[in-house]
Scaffold this motif. Structure first.
Motif, mmCIF file in Angstrom:
data_model
loop_
_atom_site.group_PDB
_atom_site.id
_atom_site.type_symbol
_atom_site.label_atom_id
_atom_site.label_comp_id
_atom_site.label_asym_id
_atom_site.label_seq_id
_atom_site.Cartn_x
_atom_site.Cartn_y
_atom_site.Cartn_z
ATOM 1 N N LEU A 223 6.087 9.764 -44.953
ATOM 2 C CA LEU A 223 5.762 9.466 -43.556
ATOM 3 C C LEU A 223 6.596 8.302 -43.025
ATOM 4 O O LEU A 223 6.930 8.272 -41.839
ATOM 5 C CB LEU A 223 4.275 9.135 -43.417
ATOM 6 C CG LEU A 223 3.314 10.323 -43.496
ATOM 7 C CD1 LEU A 223 1.884 9.831 -43.464
ATOM 8 C CD2 LEU A 223 3.564 11.313 -42.365
ATOM 9 N N ARG A 224 6.900 7.342 -43.882
ATOM 10 C CA ARG A 224 7.710 6.192 -43.476
ATOM 11 C C ARG A 224 9.204 6.458 -43.559
ATOM 12 O O ARG A 224 10.002 5.573 -43.323
ATOM 13 C CB ARG A 224 7.352 4.973 -44.344
ATOM 14 C CG ARG A 224 5.972 4.410 -44.080
ATOM 15 C CD ARG A 224 5.819 4.079 -42.622
ATOM 16 N NE ARG A 224 4.537 3.521 -42.296
ATOM 17 C CZ ARG A 224 4.329 2.241 -41.986
ATOM 18 N NH1 ARG A 224 5.341 1.400 -41.968
ATOM 19 N NH2 ARG A 224 3.118 1.817 -41.669
ATOM 20 N N LEU B 98 -1.175 14.414 -38.580
ATOM 21 C CA LEU B 98 -0.270 13.424 -39.164
ATOM 22 C C LEU B 98 -0.906 12.041 -39.161
ATOM 23 O O LEU B 98 -0.741 11.274 -40.106
ATOM 24 C CB LEU B 98 1.049 13.394 -38.388
ATOM 25 C CG LEU B 98 2.144 14.353 -38.855
ATOM 26 C CD1 LEU B 98 3.405 14.138 -38.038
ATOM 27 C CD2 LEU B 98 2.437 14.155 -40.328
ATOM 28 N N ALA B 99 -1.623 11.715 -38.081
ATOM 29 C CA ALA B 99 -2.300 10.416 -38.023
ATOM 30 C C ALA B 99 -3.343 10.317 -39.126
ATOM 31 O O ALA B 99 -3.477 9.276 -39.787
ATOM 32 C CB ALA B 99 -2.948 10.225 -36.650
ATOM 33 N N LEU B 100 -4.089 11.404 -39.343
ATOM 34 C CA LEU B 100 -5.075 11.432 -40.426
ATOM 35 C C LEU B 100 -4.382 11.314 -41.779
ATOM 36 O O LEU B 100 -4.826 10.562 -42.663
ATOM 37 C CB LEU B 100 -5.885 12.729 -40.361
ATOM 38 C CG LEU B 100 -6.887 12.971 -41.501
ATOM 39 C CD1 LEU B 100 -7.952 11.883 -41.510
ATOM 40 C CD2 LEU B 100 -7.514 14.357 -41.374
ATOM 41 N N ASP C 137 8.184 5.103 -29.991
ATOM 42 C CA ASP C 137 7.867 6.349 -30.650
ATOM 43 C C ASP C 137 6.725 7.065 -29.960
ATOM 44 O O ASP C 137 5.785 6.452 -29.464
ATOM 45 C CB ASP C 137 7.463 6.086 -32.115
ATOM 46 C CG ASP C 137 8.646 5.639 -32.946
ATOM 47 O OD1 ASP C 137 9.728 5.490 -32.371
ATOM 48 O OD2 ASP C 137 8.464 5.431 -34.154
ATOM 49 N N GLU D 190 -1.583 9.904 -42.393
ATOM 50 C CA GLU D 190 -1.085 8.540 -42.582
ATOM 51 C C GLU D 190 -2.190 7.612 -43.056
ATOM 52 O O GLU D 190 -1.968 6.767 -43.929
ATOM 53 C CB GLU D 190 -0.476 8.012 -41.285
ATOM 54 C CG GLU D 190 0.126 6.630 -41.438
ATOM 55 C CD GLU D 190 1.150 6.309 -40.376
ATOM 56 O OE1 GLU D 190 1.923 5.357 -40.601
ATOM 57 O OE2 GLU D 190 1.188 6.994 -39.345
ATOM 58 N N ARG D 191 -3.397 7.779 -42.513
ATOM 59 C CA ARG D 191 -4.515 6.938 -42.963
ATOM 60 C C ARG D 191 -4.848 7.206 -44.427
ATOM 61 O O ARG D 191 -5.047 6.278 -45.216
ATOM 62 C CB ARG D 191 -5.748 7.187 -42.092
ATOM 63 C CG ARG D 191 -5.651 6.589 -40.701
ATOM 64 C CD ARG D 191 -6.999 6.532 -40.018
ATOM 65 N NE ARG D 191 -7.506 7.859 -39.716
ATOM 66 C CZ ARG D 191 -7.245 8.535 -38.605
ATOM 67 N NH1 ARG D 191 -6.446 8.014 -37.681
ATOM 68 N NH2 ARG D 191 -7.765 9.736 -38.403
ATOM 69 N N ARG E 10 -2.056 5.882 -46.659
ATOM 70 C CA ARG E 10 -2.057 4.418 -46.715
ATOM 71 C C ARG E 10 -3.101 3.928 -47.725
ATOM 72 O O ARG E 10 -2.843 3.018 -48.522
ATOM 73 C CB ARG E 10 -2.341 3.824 -45.332
ATOM 74 C CG ARG E 10 -2.217 2.300 -45.280
ATOM 75 C CD ARG E 10 -2.576 1.791 -43.906
ATOM 76 N NE ARG E 10 -1.662 2.277 -42.900
ATOM 77 C CZ ARG E 10 -0.501 1.703 -42.602
ATOM 78 N NH1 ARG E 10 -0.121 0.614 -43.256
ATOM 79 N NH2 ARG E 10 0.278 2.201 -41.665
ATOM 80 N N PRO F 261 3.299 9.263 -29.873
ATOM 81 C CA PRO F 261 2.152 9.217 -30.778
ATOM 82 C C PRO F 261 2.201 10.365 -31.779
ATOM 83 O O PRO F 261 2.658 11.455 -31.465
ATOM 84 C CB PRO F 261 0.956 9.345 -29.828
ATOM 85 C CG PRO F 261 1.504 9.974 -28.594
ATOM 86 C CD PRO F 261 2.911 9.491 -28.473
ATOM 87 N N ARG F 262 1.717 10.103 -32.976
ATOM 88 C CA ARG F 262 1.721 11.133 -34.009
ATOM 89 C C ARG F 262 0.669 12.189 -33.705
ATOM 90 O O ARG F 262 -0.400 11.870 -33.187
ATOM 91 C CB ARG F 262 1.423 10.506 -35.377
ATOM 92 C CG ARG F 262 2.589 9.719 -35.969
ATOM 93 C CD ARG F 262 2.305 9.445 -37.432
ATOM 94 N NE ARG F 262 3.330 8.638 -38.066
ATOM 95 C CZ ARG F 262 4.464 9.121 -38.563
ATOM 96 N NH1 ARG F 262 4.717 10.394 -38.448
ATOM 97 N NH2 ARG F 262 5.340 8.332 -39.132
ATOM 98 N N ARG G 237 -2.457 14.705 -34.439
ATOM 99 C CA ARG G 237 -3.723 14.306 -35.041
ATOM 100 C C ARG G 237 -3.711 14.418 -36.563
ATOM 101 O O ARG G 237 -4.138 13.504 -37.264
ATOM 102 C CB ARG G 237 -4.850 15.174 -34.474
ATOM 103 C CG ARG G 237 -6.219 14.807 -35.001
ATOM 104 C CD ARG G 237 -7.300 15.629 -34.334
ATOM 105 N NE ARG G 237 -7.084 17.059 -34.557
ATOM 106 C CZ ARG G 237 -7.866 18.002 -34.057
ATOM 107 N NH1 ARG G 237 -8.870 17.676 -33.261
ATOM 108 N NH2 ARG G 237 -7.622 19.284 -34.294
#
Length: 200
Positions: free
Chosen positions: A72-73, A9-11, A2, A13-14, A17, A4-5, A7
């Motif tokens: 997201l998943r 989206l990465a935030l 995959d 996801e955190r 979570r 990388p997401r 920025r």
């Protein structure tokens, strides 16, 4: 592998979570409270009072806080019986349509929940139980989950449409597409089927 997401989206996801862990913990603690309530009623014929009310709040809050993480998943249920029969480009269009529809639903849901919260604050509403909890407290936590859900939907929609317009069908699939059987098995530590077939 995959890509990388982005920025944001990465935030997201955190944040999602953390939210899903807190929501899950609420439900586990509520299960413990209900168990204690049942045992106390059975053994000592007494009640803690409010277990049913608190469990309702925990279920509502825990559910809303899990929606963004599930988005997201790519874990939300999709009826994809025909999806697997199309080639990559029509799938990408369907994936974008699906995420746009989901985001629209999330925004409408958040809007009406905000109206409920505003009314509770204006009226100073409290639960009609012995606990007499100010309703803005559980409703505020409840709508927080929908806000996260809506924000992630908007971010995913933006990146999915950009990828679609750029002709990156595989990128669209990794962002918002229906998960394949191989992806689900790899997350569970299993082995993909020998025929390499997709879920249908």
């Amino acid at each position: 592998m995959d890509a990388p997401r982005p920025r944001f989206l990465a935030l997201g996801e955190r944040i999602s979570r953390i939210a899903v862990w807190i929501g899950g913990l609420m439900i586990v603690l509520t299960a413990g409270l209900i168990t204690a309530e049942v045992l106390l009623r059975k053994i000592a014929n007494i009640s803690t009072g409010g277990a049913d009310e608190l469990s309702g709040y925990a279920l509502a809050v825990g559910s809303s806080w899990s929606m963004g993480f599930a988005l997201l998943r790519r874990a939300h249920v999709r009826v994809d019986a025909l999806y697997g029969q199309f080639s990559a480009t029509p799938r990408a269009w369907l994936d974008c349509l699906a995420i746009l529809a989901m985001t629209g639903f999330a925004l409408v849901l958040t809007w009406f929940c905000a109206g409920v919260l505003q009314e509770s604050i204006t009226l100073g509403a409290r639960s009609t139980t012995t606990l007499s909890i100010p309703l803005w407290l559980p409703q505020g936590l409840w709508i927080t989950g929908f806000l996260i859900f809506s924000a992630l939907g908007l971010i995913l929609s933006f990146h999915a449409v950009l990828a679609l317009l750029a002709g990156k069908a595989e990128r669209v699939r990794h962002l918002v597409g229906s998960r394949t059987a191989e992806e689900e098995l790899s997350e569970d530590g299993g082995q993909p089927p020998a025929n390499g077939g997709e879920r249908c």
